[in-house]
Scaffold this motif. Structure first.
Motif, PDB file in Angstrom:
ATOM      1  N   ILE A   1      34.586   3.009 -73.314  1.00  0.00           N
ATOM      2  CA  ILE A   1      34.359   2.006 -74.384  1.00  0.00           C
ATOM      3  C   ILE A   1      35.217   0.626 -74.321  1.00  0.00           C
ATOM      4  O   ILE A   1      34.846  -0.186 -74.417  1.00  0.00           O
ATOM      5  CB  ILE A   1      34.177   2.611 -75.591  1.00  0.00           C
ATOM      6  CG1 ILE A   1      33.055   3.602 -75.855  1.00  0.00           C
ATOM      7  CG2 ILE A   1      34.036   1.519 -76.855  1.00  0.00           C
ATOM      8  CD1 ILE A   1      32.924   4.347 -77.008  1.00  0.00           C
ATOM      9  N   ALA A   2      36.480   1.135 -74.411  1.00  0.00           N
ATOM     10  CA  ALA A   2      37.385  -0.074 -74.446  1.00  0.00           C
ATOM     11  C   ALA A   2      37.577  -0.729 -73.267  1.00  0.00           C
ATOM     12  O   ALA A   2      37.533  -2.035 -73.247  1.00  0.00           O
ATOM     13  CB  ALA A   2      38.903   0.632 -74.410  1.00  0.00           C
ATOM     14  N   GLU A   3      37.052  -0.460 -71.991  1.00  0.00           N
ATOM     15  CA  GLU A   3      36.942  -1.296 -70.820  1.00  0.00           C
ATOM     16  C   GLU A   3      36.087  -1.910 -70.967  1.00  0.00           C
ATOM     17  O   GLU A   3      35.904  -3.065 -70.512  1.00  0.00           O
ATOM     18  CB  GLU A   3      37.123  -0.353 -69.631  1.00  0.00           C
ATOM     19  CG  GLU A   3      38.577   0.601 -69.353  1.00  0.00           C
ATOM     20  CD  GLU A   3      38.382   1.201 -68.127  1.00  0.00           C
ATOM     21  OE1 GLU A   3      37.335   1.468 -67.469  1.00  0.00           O
ATOM     22  OE2 GLU A   3      39.630   1.506 -67.427  1.00  0.00           O
ATOM     23  N   GLY A   4      34.704  -1.561 -71.490  1.00  0.00           N
ATOM     24  CA  GLY A   4      33.466  -2.167 -71.553  1.00  0.00           C
ATOM     25  C   GLY A   4      33.563  -3.349 -72.558  1.00  0.00           C
ATOM     26  O   GLY A   4      33.081  -4.506 -72.312  1.00  0.00           O
ATOM     27  N   ILE A   5      34.534  -2.981 -73.321  1.00  0.00           N
ATOM     28  CA  ILE A   5      34.854  -4.298 -74.660  1.00  0.00           C
ATOM     29  C   ILE A   5      35.577  -5.218 -74.027  1.00  0.00           C
ATOM     30  O   ILE A   5      35.780  -6.299 -74.571  1.00  0.00           O
ATOM     31  CB  ILE A   5      35.161  -3.464 -76.080  1.00  0.00           C
ATOM     32  CG1 ILE A   5      33.948  -2.793 -76.432  1.00  0.00           C
ATOM     33  CG2 ILE A   5      35.825  -4.567 -76.749  1.00  0.00           C
ATOM     34  CD1 ILE A   5      34.090  -1.940 -77.823  1.00  0.00           C
ATOM     35  N   ALA A   6      36.566  -4.764 -73.077  1.00  0.00           N
ATOM     36  CA  ALA A   6      37.818  -5.653 -72.937  1.00  0.00           C
ATOM     37  C   ALA A   6      37.467  -7.120 -72.450  1.00  0.00           C
ATOM     38  O   ALA A   6      38.162  -7.936 -72.451  1.00  0.00           O
ATOM     39  CB  ALA A   6      38.839  -4.939 -71.924  1.00  0.00           C
ATOM     40  N   SER A   7      36.184  -7.111 -71.568  1.00  0.00           N
ATOM     41  CA  SER A   7      35.989  -8.267 -71.195  1.00  0.00           C
ATOM     42  C   SER A   7      34.960  -9.234 -71.804  1.00  0.00           C
ATOM     43  O   SER A   7      34.756 -10.405 -71.395  1.00  0.00           O
ATOM     44  CB  SER A   7      35.209  -8.120 -69.818  1.00  0.00           C
ATOM     45  OG  SER A   7      33.789  -7.173 -70.015  1.00  0.00           O
ATOM     46  N   LEU A   8      34.878  -8.685 -73.101  1.00  0.00           N
ATOM     47  CA  LEU A   8      34.008  -9.614 -73.989  1.00  0.00           C
ATOM     48  C   LEU A   8      34.515 -10.762 -74.955  1.00  0.00           C
ATOM     49  O   LEU A   8      33.935 -11.440 -75.655  1.00  0.00           O
ATOM     50  CB  LEU A   8      33.105  -8.564 -75.086  1.00  0.00           C
ATOM     51  CG  LEU A   8      32.500  -7.614 -74.350  1.00  0.00           C
ATOM     52  CD1 LEU A   8      31.497  -6.512 -75.550  1.00  0.00           C
ATOM     53  CD2 LEU A   8      31.335  -8.127 -73.562  1.00  0.00           C
ATOM     54  N   GLY A   9      35.982 -10.672 -74.960  1.00  0.00           N
ATOM     55  CA  GLY A   9      36.556 -11.677 -75.791  1.00  0.00           C
ATOM     56  C   GLY A   9      36.601 -11.485 -77.154  1.00  0.00           C
ATOM     57  O   GLY A   9      36.513 -12.457 -78.012  1.00  0.00           O
ATOM     58  N   ALA A  10      36.499 -10.186 -77.579  1.00  0.00           N
ATOM     59  CA  ALA A  10      36.159 -10.081 -78.980  1.00  0.00           C
ATOM     60  C   ALA A  10      37.427 -10.393 -79.955  1.00  0.00           C
ATOM     61  O   ALA A  10      38.641 -10.014 -79.392  1.00  0.00           O
ATOM     62  CB  ALA A  10      35.532  -8.777 -79.388  1.00  0.00           C
ATOM     63  N   THR A  11      37.102 -10.533 -81.299  1.00  0.00           N
ATOM     64  CA  THR A  11      38.357 -10.946 -81.975  1.00  0.00           C
ATOM     65  C   THR A  11      38.404  -9.259 -83.113  1.00  0.00           C
ATOM     66  O   THR A  11      39.506  -9.216 -83.514  1.00  0.00           O
ATOM     67  CB  THR A  11      38.332 -11.982 -82.952  1.00  0.00           C
ATOM     68  OG1 THR A  11      36.955 -11.961 -83.570  1.00  0.00           O
ATOM     69  CG2 THR A  11      38.266 -13.156 -82.089  1.00  0.00           C
ATOM     70  N   ARG A  12      37.262  -8.926 -83.005  1.00  0.00           N
ATOM     71  CA  ARG A  12      37.277  -7.502 -83.810  1.00  0.00           C
ATOM     72  C   ARG A  12      36.258  -6.552 -83.260  1.00  0.00           C
ATOM     73  O   ARG A  12      35.247  -7.238 -82.404  1.00  0.00           O
ATOM     74  CB  ARG A  12      37.102  -7.676 -85.237  1.00  0.00           C
ATOM     75  CG  ARG A  12      35.698  -8.261 -85.331  1.00  0.00           C
ATOM     76  CD  ARG A  12      35.451  -8.603 -86.966  1.00  0.00           C
ATOM     77  NE  ARG A  12      34.020  -9.221 -87.190  1.00  0.00           N
ATOM     78  CZ  ARG A  12      33.516  -9.368 -88.122  1.00  0.00           C
ATOM     79  NH1 ARG A  12      34.331  -9.154 -89.593  1.00  0.00           N
ATOM     80  NH2 ARG A  12      32.352  -9.912 -88.574  1.00  0.00           N
ATOM     81  N   VAL A  13      36.528  -5.300 -83.637  1.00  0.00           N
ATOM     82  CA  VAL A  13      35.408  -4.366 -83.164  1.00  0.00           C
ATOM     83  C   VAL A  13      35.012  -3.654 -84.436  1.00  0.00           C
ATOM     84  O   VAL A  13      35.731  -3.073 -85.458  1.00  0.00           O
ATOM     85  CB  VAL A  13      35.892  -3.254 -82.308  1.00  0.00           C
ATOM     86  CG1 VAL A  13      34.909  -2.209 -81.836  1.00  0.00           C
ATOM     87  CG2 VAL A  13      36.492  -3.711 -81.127  1.00  0.00           C
ATOM     88  N   VAL A  14      33.512  -3.735 -84.721  1.00  0.00           N
ATOM     89  CA  VAL A  14      32.850  -2.920 -85.934  1.00  0.00           C
ATOM     90  C   VAL A  14      32.068  -1.858 -85.521  1.00  0.00           C
ATOM     91  O   VAL A  14      31.123  -2.105 -84.514  1.00  0.00           O
ATOM     92  CB  VAL A  14      32.179  -3.943 -86.650  1.00  0.00           C
ATOM     93  CG1 VAL A  14      31.350  -3.357 -87.803  1.00  0.00           C
ATOM     94  CG2 VAL A  14      33.027  -5.227 -87.085  1.00  0.00           C
ATOM     95  N   ALA A  15      32.446  -0.597 -85.730  1.00  0.00           N
ATOM     96  CA  ALA A  15      31.976   0.477 -85.361  1.00  0.00           C
ATOM     97  C   ALA A  15      31.014   1.355 -86.317  1.00  0.00           C
ATOM     98  O   ALA A  15      31.320   1.362 -87.435  1.00  0.00           O
ATOM     99  CB  ALA A  15      32.971   1.417 -84.638  1.00  0.00           C
ATOM    100  N   SER A  16      30.078   2.003 -85.792  1.00  0.00           N
ATOM    101  CA  SER A  16      29.388   2.789 -86.277  1.00  0.00           C
ATOM    102  C   SER A  16      28.852   4.110 -85.585  1.00  0.00           C
ATOM    103  O   SER A  16      28.907   4.132 -84.398  1.00  0.00           O
ATOM    104  CB  SER A  16      28.002   2.137 -87.067  1.00  0.00           C
ATOM    105  OG  SER A  16      27.012   1.621 -85.962  1.00  0.00           O
ATOM    106  N   GLY A  17      27.900   4.933 -86.074  1.00  0.00           N
ATOM    107  CA  GLY A  17      27.376   5.956 -85.235  1.00  0.00           C
ATOM    108  C   GLY A  17      28.302   7.394 -85.207  1.00  0.00           C
ATOM    109  O   GLY A  17      29.257   7.442 -85.822  1.00  0.00           O
ATOM    110  N   GLY A  18      27.807   8.510 -85.135  1.00  0.00           N
ATOM    111  CA  GLY A  18      28.311   9.698 -85.325  1.00  0.00           C
ATOM    112  C   GLY A  18      29.576   9.789 -84.566  1.00  0.00           C
ATOM    113  O   GLY A  18      30.826  10.546 -85.089  1.00  0.00           O
TER     114      GLY A  18
END
Length: 400
Positions: free
Chosen positions: A282-299
């Motif tokens: 998950i972290a590696e998949g998000i790393a390339s997105l240039g995000a300023t925050r991560v908002v999470a949901s799900g079990g």
């Protein structure tokens, strides 16, 4: 318009339900308002849950079994809908995802077909309300992945936050992400969420999950096993991409590690390694997105060890719960179904258009999603001129 959204994911925890009253903002017709009348979970009949688990890949199943399950899932959804509507008032429409049995991804990453079961006629008969179902097939027919569908909800809720590039993460059986905000929209599946963890626990103990990571916390990550699992080619495919339990099935870890290496791992060590696998991918998949925050949901975000490891791998990027932003984290996918039901009833696409006119799923164009049962059911639905206006924003209002 009152819509009951119903969703069961790959984890088979229960049938998530959201009853929402949706209407247009009179002062801004492109804004859709949703008053959340009920957010909850209805239980699966235990015999149906066991039967569904028994046919998930790699288990063999015949047409007769799938046919019986199609009826049983419809009956379960119908009974759940009837209970919710009896307690919280009626609805104009039910939008029912059903239960995914197979999502057929070809070797080149394109999707050949997707199958969600749950007889819509049985749901409609039990609840006395028309049903929109088969919500992925039209996108696949247009050349799309059929998944994830949640980006339209993510965009409408979080895409307008000024200056933010938000990675909206959902961790169910499979994890997926949507990038919205001050960067081009991008979405897709990241890999296993709870699927491999739940399969390992069930195989060893018969239990459905490692609740509160009680076993995984006592284990140690096996570096060699983790390295072998990270060699999975799926992680190198570009977004948009999709996957499912057909690939990350109950025998996946055995195939990747081999019989001897898997047998050498104590269950707590295996679970600790699988938690780390989920967090890293998950972290590696998000790393390339240039995000300023991560908002999470799900079990998966309720797994305390997974949350800790994910936060550590994402740092310094902040990890926030959807609940903190007024989005029901445990009911988000059922809310998506309610939104898709409203959009479909008014002839509006359930996928997002990219700059080149294609859809966020990779389809040739955005399409209206779903099939209506019975087909004439919404002909008397009151309509206004605003109902055909594309929706650019969704505002949630909890029921008073």
């Amino acid at each position: 318009m009152r819509v009951l959204g119903m969703m069961s994911g790959t984890s088979l925890d229960g049938i998530d339900v959201v009853l929402a009253d949706l209407d247009r903002d009179p002062s801004e017709p492109s804004t859709l308002r949703a008053r959340l009348l009920h957010v909850g979970e209805e239980p699966w009949p235990e015999a149906t849950r066991r039967a569904l688990r028994a046919v998930l890949p790699p288990a063999p199943a015949d047409v007769a079994t799938w046919n019986r399950l199609h009826a049983q899932v419809g009956e379960a959804f119908g009974a759940a809908a009837a209970r919710v509507l009896a307690r919280h008032g009626g609805a104009d429409l039910i939008a029912a995802h059903g239960q995914t049995l197979h999502h057929d991804v070809r070797a080149d990453g394109t999707v050949a077909g997707t199958l969600q079961i749950g007889d819509a006629s049985r749901i409609a008969a039990a609840a006395g309300v028309p049903v929109l179902s088969d919500l992925r097939a039209a996108d696949v027919a247009a050349g799309g992945q059929g998944a994830p569908l949640v980006p339209i909800l993510d965009q409408l809720l979080l895409g307008g936050d000024a200056g933010e590039v938000t990675a909206v993460l959902n961790i169910g059986g499979i994890s997926n992400v949507t990038r919205v905000g001050a960067a081009p929209l991008l979405a897709g599946d990241l890999g296993p969420g709870n699927a491999l963890l739940d399969a390992a626990v069930h195989a060893a103990t018969g239990r459905s999950a490692d609740h509160d990571a009680a076993l995984a916390r006592t284990g140690t990550v096996d570096a060699a096993a983790l390295e072998a699992l990270l060699a999975e080619p799926f992680y190198a495919r570009p977004l948009p991409r999709s996957t499912g339990r057909e690939h990350f099935d109950a025998e996946y870890v055995r195939r990747m590690l081999g019989e001897r290496a898997l047998a050498a791992l104590a269950l707590p060590d295996l679970l600790a390694t699988l938690v780390e696998l989920t967090a890293v991918t998950i972290a590696e998949g998000i790393a390339s997105l240039g995000a300023t925050r991560v908002v999470a949901s799900g079990g998966g975000i309720r797994n305390p060890l997974l949350r800790e490891r994910l936060a550590a791998h994402l740092a310094p990027l902040p990890l926030r719960d959807a609940d903190e932003l007024g989005i029901p984290a445990d009911g988000k996918e059922a809310l998506l179904m309610a939104l898709l039901g409203h959009l479909g009833a008014h002839g509006l696409p359930g996928t997002l258009a990219l700059a080149d006119g294609t859809a966020h799923t990779g389809a040739r164009r955005p399409v209206v999603l779903g099939a209506l049962t019975p087909p004439h059911a919404l002909r008397d639905l009151p309509r206004t001129a605003a109902d055909g206006t594309p929706v650019t924003r969704l505002v949630l209002h909890p029921a008073s």
